[in-house]
Design a protein around this motif. Structure first.
Motif, PDB file in Angstrom:
ATOM      1  N   PHE A 197       0.853  -1.189   0.000  1.00  0.00           N
ATOM      2  CA  PHE A 197       0.000   0.000   0.000  1.00  0.00           C
ATOM      3  C   PHE A 197       0.884   1.233   0.000  1.00  0.00           C
TER       4      PHE A 197
ATOM      5  N   ARG B 133      -6.343   5.950   5.012  1.00  0.00           N
ATOM      6  CA  ARG B 133      -5.837   4.724   5.617  1.00  0.00           C
ATOM      7  C   ARG B 133      -6.859   3.616   5.416  1.00  0.00           C
ATOM      8  N   ARG B 134      -6.333   2.417   5.222  1.00  0.00           N
ATOM      9  CA  ARG B 134      -7.180   1.307   4.790  1.00  0.00           C
ATOM     10  C   ARG B 134      -7.550   0.398   5.969  1.00  0.00           C
TER      11      ARG B 134
ATOM     12  N   VAL C  59     -10.261   4.649  -5.834  1.00  0.00           N
ATOM     13  CA  VAL C  59     -10.793   3.751  -4.840  1.00  0.00           C
ATOM     14  C   VAL C  59     -11.500   2.612  -5.543  1.00  0.00           C
TER      15      VAL C  59
ATOM     16  N   ASP D  88     -14.725  -0.926  -2.233  1.00  0.00           N
ATOM     17  CA  ASP D  88     -14.392  -0.303  -0.962  1.00  0.00           C
ATOM     18  C   ASP D  88     -15.386   0.813  -0.620  1.00  0.00           C
TER      19      ASP D  88
ATOM     20  N   TRP E  75     -11.613   7.402   5.883  1.00  0.00           N
ATOM     21  CA  TRP E  75     -11.026   6.067   5.993  1.00  0.00           C
ATOM     22  C   TRP E  75     -11.545   5.228   4.841  1.00  0.00           C
ATOM     23  N   GLN E  76     -10.711   4.333   4.380  1.00  0.00           N
ATOM     24  CA  GLN E  76     -11.125   3.451   3.307  1.00  0.00           C
ATOM     25  C   GLN E  76     -11.393   2.057   3.874  1.00  0.00           C
TER      26      GLN E  76
ATOM     27  N   VAL F  18     -12.033  -1.515   3.269  1.00  0.00           N
ATOM     28  CA  VAL F  18     -11.784  -2.310   2.074  1.00  0.00           C
ATOM     29  C   VAL F  18     -12.749  -3.488   1.959  1.00  0.00           C
TER      30      VAL F  18
ATOM     31  N   SER G  69      -5.065  -6.452   2.219  1.00  0.00           N
ATOM     32  CA  SER G  69      -5.017  -5.162   1.532  1.00  0.00           C
ATOM     33  C   SER G  69      -5.256  -3.993   2.489  1.00  0.00           C
ATOM     34  N   ALA G  70      -5.495  -4.297   3.758  1.00  0.00           N
ATOM     35  CA  ALA G  70      -5.704  -3.222   4.723  1.00  0.00           C
ATOM     36  C   ALA G  70      -4.439  -2.965   5.530  1.00  0.00           C
TER      37      ALA G  70
END
Ligand code: GDP
Length: 432
Positions: free
Chosen positions: A169, A176-177, A211, A215, A225-226, A228, A257-258
């Motif tokens: 990332f 932030r994920r 994005v 998500d 915040w994302q 996921v 992925s986070a």
């Protein structure tokens, strides 16, 4: 894509060299005393490979003076980049500031290249050789202004950069994920809807970021915040029971992925095998973590005591994770999640300097030496925090350290430096 950080004193021609790397002539902000600016990242392309160039520039003489600024740059570069390029002015030679930066960079586990700039003609090549004294290997003579040898330098840069980045990332920008994970029916959809509803602000697009449509961007506590892989949660798609294997793959992918995971547990039921499996996935993946006990509205006195006993038994093996009792139904304490995520990510990103780490560690070891094994007392020579995300300690020793003693060091390290919410990796390298 991999990241190259460029470090150096003002006036060594760093900006010109960055422009040269980027293959363009337009002026990047000059380094000037009193001009503070954030790191700037650019995308570069050489020989068909993409990488990110981070110009760590900008220094603030009000802060600590030039030397401190440049060393801070070097520290930052080491933490965030996959490789570091130190630029010095060959026509001036190595200054004490260059030496200080080199000292920092020599500790780096990441590749460091040395560019000797302003070598506009061959007469300066003799001066270049003196830069071996910086202890960073062979200096690359270049002239950023004329483009001389910059191709060779870029070849070396590509060679030093990993073909895949160390972290999947971006370290430079973007929300932030977060992965919101937990067994089926624990309340993931309900919590996500609650979080979205709380703030009345689902952001569909943030300028400059792409994005994934699966998500969700959610604004919590003044920050976007994302979340996921939440498409299924948003649509309240239920996973059929036969799909458990698939659900677990999906959970794993979301965690990978986070950067941080909210592990949701059902506080109204005994902690289950399935809960612990999800938790183990998070820890094994090295992600930061917040524990949220949902359905707290259903928890009575009896269940509360039972839960305390479950936790006391060490069932949930992440004593370092923040625990928050929430209710997606009533909204109880959901506002505490964002600050907890932030704390966990701060720990996840945190780096303790080698100096700090070793002065603390030598005291600890003097007070409590490692247990003797087969008649030998292993010595810990030194340690370094080789990586962040998650924090990774490497201990150089003269012998094997028992698991119990390693856990002891980890625990004390957390206490000393405050690593709430992140797993810590500790590896031991035995040097005979
Ligand atoms: P998911 O499978 O993890 O997404 O779980 P859902 O969000 O679909 O929730 C499963 C069930 O638990 C639904 O019937 C929800 O209404 C219920 N639920 C979720 N959160 C809470 C809560 O905080 N309190 C109570 N009492 N029920 C909840």
């Amino acid at each position: 894509q991999p990241v190259l950080a460029v470090v150096g004193r003002p006036n060594v021609g760093k900006s010109t060299l960055v422009n040269r790397i980027l293959g363009r002539r337009e002026a990047v902000v000059q380094d000037k005393p009193g001009v503070t600016r954030d790191r700037v990242a650019y995308d570069a392309l050489w020989n068909g490979r993409r990488f990110t160039v981070v110009d760590t520039g900008g220094w603030d003489p009000k802060a600590d003076g030039l030397q401190a600024s440049v060393t801070a740059q070097a520290e930052l570069a080491m933490r965030t980049a996959d490789a570091v390029l130190l630029v010095v002015d060959a026509s001036v030679g190595a200054t004490t500031t260059d030496e200080a930066a080199a000292r920092v960079l020599r500790r780096s586990a990441k590749p460091v290249l040395l560019a000797a700039n302003k070598v506009d003609d061959d007469r300066l090549l003799a001066d270049v050789a003196s830069l071996w004294s910086l202890g960073l290997g062979e200096p690359f003579p270049v002239s950023a202004l004329h483009g001389r040898n910059s191709g060779d330098l870029l070849d070396a840069v590509l060679h030093a950069l990993p073909s895949t980045p160390r972290e999947s990332f971006g370290t430079v920008r973007g929300p932030r994920r977060v992965a919101l994970v937990g067994k089926p029916n624990v309340g993931k959809s309900s919590l996500l809807n609650r979080l979205v509803g709380e703030e009345r602000a689902v952001v569909d697009a943030v300028a400059g970021t792409t994005v994934d449509p699966v998500d969700s961007l959610v604004e919590l506590d003044g920050e976007v915040w994302q979340f996921v892989d939440t498409a299924g949660l948003r649509k309240r798609v239920k996973t059929a029971s036969g799909m458990e294997y698939y659900a677990s793959l999906r959970t794993r992918a979301a965690i990978e992925s986070a950067e941080v995971a909210i592990v949701l547990l059902d506080a109204s039921e005994p902690i289950s095998e399935q809960d612990l499996r999800v938790l183990t996935m998070v820890v094994d993946a090295g992600r930061a973590c917040v524990l949220a006990f949902n359905k707290w509205d259903l928890v009575d006195e009896d269940r509360r005591h039972q839960l305390v006993r479950e936790l006391d038994r060490g069932l949930v093996r992440v004593p370092w994770a923040e625990r928050i009792n929430v209710s997606a139904l009533t909204g109880r304490s959901v506002r505490k999640l964002a600050p907890a995520l932030r704390t966990a990510l701060t720990s996840w990103d945190q780096r303790v300097s080698t100096g700090q780490l070793n002065s603390w560690l030598s005291d600890l070891i003097a007070a409590t030496p490692p247990p003797v094994r087969s008649g030998k007392q292993p010595k810990v020579l030194f340690a370094t925090q080789a990586q962040t995300r998650p924090p990774t300690l490497v201990l150089f020793t003269t012998g094997f350290l028992e698991a119990g003693y390693r856990r002891f060091i980890e625990r004390r390290f957390r206490e000393q430096f405050g690593f709430t919410g992140t797993p810590i990796r500790l590896s031991v390298r035995v040097r005979e």
